[in-house]
Enzyme design. Structure first.
Site, PDB file in Angstrom:
ATOM      1  CB  SER A 173      -0.728   0.110   1.234  1.00  0.00           C
ATOM      2  OG  SER A 173      -1.961   0.970   0.867  1.00  0.00           O
ATOM      3  CG  ASP A 267      -6.628  -3.096  -3.689  1.00  0.00           C
ATOM      4  OD1 ASP A 267      -7.385  -2.291  -3.207  1.00  0.00           O
ATOM      5  OD2 ASP A 267      -5.354  -3.303  -3.661  1.00  0.00           O
ATOM      6  CG  HIS A 304      -5.946  -2.131  -0.204  1.00  0.00           C
ATOM      7  ND1 HIS A 304      -4.982  -2.260  -1.145  1.00  0.00           N
ATOM      8  CD2 HIS A 304      -5.396  -1.380   0.921  1.00  0.00           C
ATOM      9  CE1 HIS A 304      -4.030  -1.147  -0.644  1.00  0.00           C
ATOM     10  NE2 HIS A 304      -4.083  -0.711   0.484  1.00  0.00           N
TER      11      HIS A 304
END
Length: 330
Positions: A173, A267, A304
């Site tokens: 991320s 995601d 995610h």
């Protein structure tokens, strides 16, 4: 006096005070922004101490790199069958929108510990400063400093057991975003050779929405980015957030020999991650083509950073195996 202090505590707050406490954005279960610029961190996983992990045989310890800024790292040394064995060194940058999480949280301690054991690497997990108390580029600067520190083998574990000629970077991320920016910075400043880079669901954005992006989510991400980086040029089109923005350094500037870009099919960043992978593959950057160049893995049906939330699921094990194979050069 105490009486006066007590009176002040009971005094009605001014309209300005109340306005400063107005919530301007909330990411449920993660964080809340106030008009004053304050953040309330709602996501607070347990902090785990460094030490010996009986399940994996990995030993960890914390090292302070800069007492003034508070920059520190957590090192992970897997069990060695032969003490003279030299392990490649993997520098890891955690995620959390540059706003939350830490190297010693249960989330990242458990993941990096497992990664060090599975891949047989000496891992350096960076505990960089968080925004908004330390707005960007603080996290980028800390991550760069930690990479330089690791490359110079300024710790006995790295000196005795690390092969700094074989450096890898990895992050998820916001940490994946850091990996990209460190690799770009390495083309403009003296830097150690990086053999491989692993971008796990990297956080990128932009002012123009891509096909497949949810507009509302993209707008939220742009707001979070500007909160973490108030000096951003062009908002989400700042080159640090949008590597494909006009004027951003070209992908040919990426300074690593091999790259693995990972995404989750469900995601909210999937479209951005696919675009990033496409930009790298179509650029003048080729890395070490004979050793794989740039590789891609998309985890079917997953969201995610799912591998942090459910590390024992089949897709997370599949992803870990792919990361381990990439590090091994397979």
């Amino acid at each position: 006096s105490k009486a006066q202090d007590k009176h002040l505590l009971r005094s009605p707050r001014t309209a300005m005070d109340a306005d400063a406490d107005t919530v301007v954005f909330e990411a449920p279960a993660h964080f809340r922004f106030y008009k004053s610029g304050r953040i309330e961190r709602l996501h607070r996983p347990p902090i785990l101490p460094a030490g010996d992990d009986e399940a994996t045989g990995v030993t960890s310890k914390d090292v302070v790199l800069d007492a003034d800024t508070g920059l520190s790292v957590r090192l992970y040394l897997p069990k060695l069958q032969e003490p003279s064995t030299k392990l490649l060194v993997l520098v890891y940058f955690h995620g959390g929108s540059f706003l939350i999480e830490s190297a010693d949280s249960s989330t990242y301690h458990n993941y990096v510990n497992a990664l060090a054991a599975a891949a047989g690497v000496l891992a350096v997990s960076v505990d960089y400063r968080l925004a908004p108390e330390h707005p960007l580029p603080a996290a980028y600067d800390d991550s760069w400093a930690a990479l330089q520190w690791a490359a110079l083998a300024q710790d006995e574990w790295i000196r005795e057991h690390g092969d700094t000629a074989r450096l890898f970077l990895a992050g998820d991320s916001a940490g994946g975003n850091i990996v990209h920016n460190v690799l770009i910075r390495a083309s403009f400043q003296p830097a150690p050779r990086v053999e491989g880079a692993i971008l796990l669901h990297p956080w990128f954005g932009g002012n123009t929405f891509l096909e497949g992006e949810v507009e509302a989510k993209a707008k939220d991400m742009a707001m979070i980015w500007e909160f973490a980086c108030p000096g951003a040029v062009g908002g989400a089109d700042d080159p640090r957030m949008n590597p494909m923005a006009p004027g951003a350094p070209g992908m040919e500037n990426l300074r690593c020999e091999r790259m693995l870009v990972c995404a989750g099919e469900k995601d909210w960043l999937a479209a951005r991650d696919r675009a990033y992978y496409a930009a790298v593959t179509t650029s003048a950057w080729r890395g070490s083509v004979s050793r794989g160049g740039v590789a891609w893995i998309e985890s079917e049906g997953e969201g995610h950073v799912f591998f942090l939330k459910k590390p024992d699921c089949a897709r997370a094990k599949e992803l870990m195996a792919r990361v381990v194979a990439f590090i091994a050069g397979a």
